[in-house]
Design a protein around this motif. Sequence first.
Motif, short mmCIF file in Angstrom:
data_model
loop_
_atom_site.label_atom_id
_atom_site.label_comp_id
_atom_site.label_asym_id
_atom_site.label_seq_id
_atom_site.Cartn_x
_atom_site.Cartn_y
_atom_site.Cartn_z
N ARG A 75 20.47 -9.49 9.75
CA ARG A 75 21.76 -10.19 9.83
C ARG A 75 22.22 -10.23 11.28
NH1 ARG A 75 25.26 -6.45 6.14
NH2 ARG A 75 24.23 -4.98 7.57
N SER A 251 28.09 -19.75 7.96
CA SER A 251 26.89 -18.93 7.83
C SER A 251 25.70 -19.79 7.45
CB SER A 251 27.08 -17.82 6.78
OG SER A 251 27.24 -18.39 5.49
N ARG A 278 19.62 -14.07 8.51
CA ARG A 278 20.97 -14.55 8.20
C ARG A 278 21.82 -14.56 9.46
NH1 ARG A 278 24.51 -15.49 4.09
NH2 ARG A 278 22.83 -15.19 2.57
N GLU A 280 25.73 -15.10 10.79
CA GLU A 280 27.15 -15.22 10.50
C GLU A 280 27.84 -15.76 11.74
OE1 GLU A 280 28.32 -14.73 7.57
OE2 GLU A 280 26.61 -13.72 6.64
#
Length: 632
Positions: A75, A251, A278, A280
């Motif tokens: 992330r 996102s 991922r 954000e």
Amino acid sequence: MAITRRDLLLTGTAAAALPALGSVAGVAVGSAHAQSAAELPWRHALSLFGKVKYPADFKRFDYVNPDAPKGGVARQIAVGTFDNFNIVVSGVKGQVAGAIAFIYESLTTPSLDEVSTEYGALAEAVSHPDDFSFVTYRLRPQAKWHDGKPVTPDDVIFSLDSFKKNHPMYSAYYSHVVKAEKVGEREVRFVFDAPGNRELPQIVGQLIVLPKHWWEGTDAQGRKRDVSATTLEVPLGSGPYRVKEFVAGRSIALERVKDYWGGDLPANVGRNNFDELRYEYFRDATVAIEAFKADQVDWRTENSAKNWATAYDFPAVTEKRVILEEFPNRSSGVMQAFVPNLRRAKFSDPRVRRALNYAFDFEEMNKQIFYGQYKRISSYFDGIEDLMATGLPQGKELEILETVRAQVPPEVFTTAYTNPVGGSPEAVRDNLREALRLFKEAGYEVRDRKLIDVKTGAQFSLELLNSDPSFERIALFYKPSLERLGIAVSVRTVDPTQYENRTREWDFDMVTNSWPESQSPGNEQREFWSSKTADIAGSRNLAGIKNPAVDKLIERVIYATDRDDLVAATKALDRVLLWNHYVVPQWNYPKLRTARWDRFGRPGELPRYGLSGFPFIWWYDAEKAARIAKKS
């Protein structure tokens, strides 16, 4: 070059020894025409000025772990927002999600332990004549899109045409590519407008290839797609990842393609280990840091000296659940600067631009705001020592500069460039006094504490425009010094979309910008500084430089015959850019600052030119992740 130049290692081809490309010096122009394409050998690699490290039968790069486990999530933080997945119009329309590039492949892929080297991705072989007048790439038979259809020469041709037509940067970058044509079932040839540009065979290898059949098809609603328009329809790719899900502007998650056609290529062994990447999106750095502290993201790259000094004093760091680490930057240089818009008459005089530099007290700013972490930039290639112009020109650099002597400031030959030095009240007073002298020479005088243009009677005004609220403190530190000169100064922060629109339309006085530089500058210099790009909306020539001497030196860089020639030409270009005072240089830091939650593994020795190498050669470590979970 701005897009890293790479040598090609193209597996499955003849393992003939690669000649040093520097030996091409002296080849007669037009010699390629004496070489038919059929006579040219398929090479397993290309190198700009030397030999490649890995042979044709290599199994993997030295810096990867071939046994790295697959799985887990990484992330990461992205800054700003996005409203577009079409990379063809990035920088021109909308704001593209940066992660979208990972769904695609280019003809080649970089090696991170060599300077300017590349290895095959979509391409398996390459061929070009000694004078670099064209290059032919042969596609891999197994290369396919995520829908199972093969990647074809028509896709490559479509991609080149689309980027050149719709993207200012690539229009300049590939300006010497006359055409791309299909010359075999899996072969595509790029024809150049003139011989001698040794970089062109490699930079066309960096072309991101798009699926022609998808872009010329229709979407789920039956509407015809348009490669020149923005879209949030998830595009078709051919790379190791594809889009799993997204929330526009907030996102995006990519998932690893389990049956990715290129997973077993030597250049991909030990890479692309995460099942999910991922990203954000945050518009505010403070919120992003808090999200990191709360373990909502795993990895953060820190570009603020203040944050690095003060924002990471929390329990997880003390407990070693969060690791702070700096990675040396050996691969690139940079010019980061306040950039006045030369398209506006008030910045046309170099004495005015030099005066703006005298008003910038970097030393005091470094002490008060940056905790003494930075050094002042003194070169357009800052960080690459052998390319930086230092001292006085001599040898081959002097010979090159003599060809433009009548078109450049005399100081180029007589004085080593330095920035003004502040840091004390006495130095600041002296610098402001010199700034006023320069303004006076340029036709200004102070009346009632206002810096007035003698011809028009108008006060000199300056808007410092930026899109990052955290950068306001930088502009506000600079503002009082400018005001002491009698300049009317405003600081304005706008949202990223408005900022992008204003800079595309050249609607600004002064902004901050940075230009990354590789170890081997080349064709991208046109897009940065050439007259041809000064008025092209969305180009990287943000300053609006139009200078025939600069244009000539750019061509000398591009057509350098060997490394020594390239170094000399680059230094000459650097020196001329500096002495025209096009920008007010800011600062540089030679390392990448990072913070991460300790749930990842990495190779024992990272590649010399790969910075951190995250996330592409790292992997998810389940044992580390479990230990962190127990401590939380």
